[in-house]
Enzyme design. Structure first.
Site, PDB file in Angstrom:
ATOM      1  N   GLY A  36      -7.608 -22.793  53.005  1.00  0.00           N
ATOM      2  CA  GLY A  36      -6.229 -22.727  53.482  1.00  0.00           C
ATOM      3  C   GLY A  36      -5.892 -23.845  54.445  1.00  0.00           C
ATOM      4  O   GLY A  36      -4.866 -24.522  54.303  1.00  0.00           O
ATOM      5  N   GLY A  75     -10.366 -17.043  49.703  1.00  0.00           N
ATOM      6  CA  GLY A  75     -11.513 -16.143  49.569  1.00  0.00           C
ATOM      7  C   GLY A  75     -12.109 -16.163  48.174  1.00  0.00           C
ATOM      8  O   GLY A  75     -13.331 -16.225  48.003  1.00  0.00           O
ATOM      9  N   LYS A 125     -16.552 -23.324  61.442  1.00  0.00           N
ATOM     10  CA  LYS A 125     -17.868 -22.717  61.635  1.00  0.00           C
ATOM     11  C   LYS A 125     -18.829 -22.874  60.477  1.00  0.00           C
ATOM     12  O   LYS A 125     -18.448 -22.723  59.322  1.00  0.00           O
ATOM     13  CB  LYS A 125     -17.683 -21.231  61.857  1.00  0.00           C
ATOM     14  CG  LYS A 125     -17.038 -20.874  63.180  1.00  0.00           C
ATOM     15  CD  LYS A 125     -16.950 -19.420  63.159  1.00  0.00           C
ATOM     16  CE  LYS A 125     -16.530 -18.609  64.281  1.00  0.00           C
ATOM     17  NZ  LYS A 125     -16.247 -17.274  63.702  1.00  0.00           N
ATOM     18  N   ARG A 168       3.709 -19.358  46.838  1.00  0.00           N
ATOM     19  CA  ARG A 168       3.033 -18.461  45.895  1.00  0.00           C
ATOM     20  C   ARG A 168       3.997 -17.909  44.833  1.00  0.00           C
ATOM     21  O   ARG A 168       3.593 -17.673  43.706  1.00  0.00           O
ATOM     22  CB  ARG A 168       2.366 -17.310  46.640  1.00  0.00           C
ATOM     23  CG  ARG A 168       1.105 -17.784  47.331  1.00  0.00           C
ATOM     24  CD  ARG A 168       0.382 -16.660  47.990  1.00  0.00           C
ATOM     25  NE  ARG A 168      -0.954 -17.085  48.360  1.00  0.00           N
ATOM     26  CZ  ARG A 168      -1.658 -16.564  49.353  1.00  0.00           C
ATOM     27  NH1 ARG A 168      -1.168 -15.576  50.057  1.00  0.00           N
ATOM     28  NH2 ARG A 168      -2.859 -17.013  49.622  1.00  0.00           N
TER      29      ARG A 168
HETATM   30  P1  ADP Z   1     -10.424 -23.983  55.650  1.00  0.00           P
HETATM   31  O1  ADP Z   1      -9.320 -22.994  55.943  1.00  0.00           O
HETATM   32  O2  ADP Z   1      -9.901 -25.207  54.966  1.00  0.00           O
HETATM   33  O3  ADP Z   1     -11.574 -23.354  54.938  1.00  0.00           O
HETATM   34  P2  ADP Z   1     -11.603 -23.632  58.254  1.00  0.00           P
HETATM   35  O4  ADP Z   1     -10.792 -22.386  58.425  1.00  0.00           O
HETATM   36  O5  ADP Z   1     -13.055 -23.494  58.080  1.00  0.00           O
HETATM   37  O6  ADP Z   1     -10.987 -24.509  57.059  1.00  0.00           O
HETATM   38  O7  ADP Z   1     -11.427 -24.574  59.540  1.00  0.00           O
HETATM   39  C1  ADP Z   1     -10.186 -25.088  59.936  1.00  0.00           C
HETATM   40  C2  ADP Z   1     -10.127 -25.264  61.437  1.00  0.00           C
HETATM   41  O8  ADP Z   1     -11.255 -25.981  61.921  1.00  0.00           O
HETATM   42  C3  ADP Z   1      -8.914 -26.056  61.848  1.00  0.00           C
HETATM   43  O9  ADP Z   1      -8.008 -25.217  62.528  1.00  0.00           O
HETATM   44  C4  ADP Z   1      -9.470 -27.158  62.771  1.00  0.00           C
HETATM   45  O10 ADP Z   1      -8.707 -27.346  63.936  1.00  0.00           O
HETATM   46  C5  ADP Z   1     -10.833 -26.607  63.112  1.00  0.00           C
HETATM   47  N1  ADP Z   1     -11.752 -27.686  63.515  1.00  0.00           N
HETATM   48  C6  ADP Z   1     -12.063 -28.810  62.853  1.00  0.00           C
HETATM   49  N2  ADP Z   1     -12.887 -29.580  63.571  1.00  0.00           N
HETATM   50  C7  ADP Z   1     -13.109 -28.948  64.730  1.00  0.00           C
HETATM   51  C8  ADP Z   1     -13.871 -29.256  65.908  1.00  0.00           C
HETATM   52  N3  ADP Z   1     -14.546 -30.381  66.011  1.00  0.00           N
HETATM   53  N4  ADP Z   1     -13.872 -28.348  66.910  1.00  0.00           N
HETATM   54  C9  ADP Z   1     -13.177 -27.202  66.789  1.00  0.00           C
HETATM   55  N5  ADP Z   1     -12.444 -26.861  65.725  1.00  0.00           N
HETATM   56  C10 ADP Z   1     -12.401 -27.719  64.711  1.00  0.00           C
HETATM   57 MG    MG Z   2      -9.206 -21.448  57.434  1.00  0.00          MG
END
Ligand code: ADP
Ligand code: MG
Length: 400
Positions: free
Chosen positions: A356, A380, A200, A35
């Site tokens: 992230g 965010g 999620k 950053r």
């Molecule tokens: P981002 O930060 O890119 O928005 P998220 O925070 O929504 O992404 O999700 C990232 C997490 O989702 C990772 O740590 C990954 O391990 C988890 N993940 C991906 N697929 C699965 C799965 N099938 N079951 C549980 N966790 C998962």
């Molecule tokens: Mg995340």
């Protein structure tokens, strides 16, 4: 758009820059200076223009009063190294040290003010309290440049209120993010493919809601996919499931069909009998998405799905990807994420990675960041933009 040139001749002018310098620290050691590096070009640009540059930023979440643990002093030192020139540091944000430090700047000189969140006015919900702190900040400068994209969704004194008090402009970092996000939401070049994954569904509802009628195709993987599969009537074993989102997922599936948006769900899944941990070697098994065993949990999209997703991305002109396809942190479950990342690098058009963990996945899997059209820095802020929300720190710069 109000870029820095709209501020006119900056020689000798004091310019307050809101940067995002919120780096991870181990004690006083910066563990990732990304950053700070990203903030350098705007600071350099202002200094080159002869401005007296006053940088304001936050670090961590101090509770509105000074806390040495969250001092920006090591950040100022790193900034100085990166710029290859001295950077003055004020030990407060708007007090005697700040006033003196700013008064001591020469044309082109640079100072960093202590953590802006050491002042409770910064994040106050009370407009008057925030406003009077913004008055003090504004007294330190003749103009304001907003360059911290990670905070533009916050209605805070150094992001929002100060822009009401000084001639203001967007720094290059914020301008670049806004430009890309607009291309994803206003007149995207088609075909437009959105790839969603991550843990999620409930984290991403707003984004799905807003993009479902903009995209031509929606590819879904990651942990959220099991709620969709369940909504389609499949058993998902011990996979991540948000039972309270089943109806929402059903609604998305129907809505997409009504609007002619193609939703692609995996046809095969990589499962194991336990979530990966240090205690045992992963035992990945590929099963059909319609046949997840009761004692298994899905941890990645399968090879057939990865190929289908890559195929669906082939002719895309605009792609937005948020959320890993699997538990990419473990090699055995990283192939789906790798395939999607690879396909994004081959897109002949605009490819954007947001989030992230998605950005971390791209780096961990060894991709060259330059192979993507854009990797969004502000988690965010980008999500709120894509949800269709107005970002206060942007709106305030664009008001007439
Ligand atoms: P981002 O930060 O890119 O928005 P998220 O925070 O929504 O992404 O999700 C990232 C997490 O989702 C990772 O740590 C990954 O391990 C988890 N993940 C991906 N697929 C699965 C799965 N099938 N079951 C549980 N966790 C998962
Ligand atoms: Mg995340």
């Amino acid at each position: 758009m109000s870029d820095i040139t709209s501020l006119g001749d900056l020689k000798g002018k004091r310019v307050l820059v809101r940067s995002d310098l919120n780096v991870p620290l181990d004690g006083t050691t910066i563990t990732d200076d990304g950053r700070i590096r990203a903030s350098v070009p705007t600071i350099q640009q202002l200094s080159d223009a002869g401005a007296r540059v006053v940088v304001t930023a936050h670090l961590g979440r101090p509770d509105g009063s000074p806390d040495p643990k969250y001092s920006l002093e090591p950040v100022a030192a790193r900034l100085s190294e990166l710029l290859g020139r001295p950077v003055a540091f004020a030990t407060d944000t708007v007090g005697a040290s700040a006033t003196e430090t700013v008064a001591g700047l020469e044309d082109g000189g640079i100072a960093v003010l202590e953590n802006v969140r050491f002042n409770d006015g910064e994040t106050s919900k009370d407009d008057a309290v925030r406003g009077s702190f913004a008055d003090q900040l504004a007294q330190l400068a003749d103009a304001f440049v907003s360059d911290g994209f990670g905070v533009v969704h916050r209605k805070q004194a150094s992001v929002y209120d100060v822009a009401l008090r000084l001639p203001s402009a967007m720094g290059g970092l914020v301008a670049a993010e806004v430009d890309v996000l607009r291309r994803l939401t206003e007149h995207p070049e088609r075909p437009y493919v959105v790839v969603l994954g991550g843990s999620k569904v409930s984290d991403k509802l707003g984004v799905i809601d807003n993009l479902i009628d903009k995209a031509d195709k929606l590819l879904i993987g990651g942990g959220m996919v099991f709620t969709f599969l369940k909504a389609q009537g499949h058993e998902v074993g011990k996979s991540l499931l948000e039972a309270d989102q089943l109806e929402t997922c059903t609604r998305y599936l129907t809505e997409a069909a009504d609007r002619g948006v193609e939703i692609l769900l995996p046809t095969d899944v990589v499962v194991d009998t336990a979530f990966p941990s240090g205690d045992r070697e992963p035992e990945p098994v590929v099963v059909p998405a319609s046949g997840i065993p009761a004692d298994a949990l899905g941890l990645d999209i399968g090879p057939e799905s990865a190929a289908a997703f890559a195929d669906a991305l082939r002719d895309a002109k605009t792609v937005f990807w948020n959320g890993p396809m699997g538990v990419f942190e473990v090699d055995a479950f990283a192939e789906g994420t790798r395939a999607v990342a690879q396909a994004l690098t081959e897109v002949d058009g605009l490819s954007v990675v947001g989030g992230g963990d998605s950005a971390a996945a791209v780096r961990k899997l060894g991709f060259d960041e330059a192979a993507f059209g854009h990797i969004s820095t502000g988690g965010g802020a980008s999500l709120e933009f894509l949800e269709g929300k107005e970002l206060p720190g942007i709106a305030v710069l664009e008001r007439d």
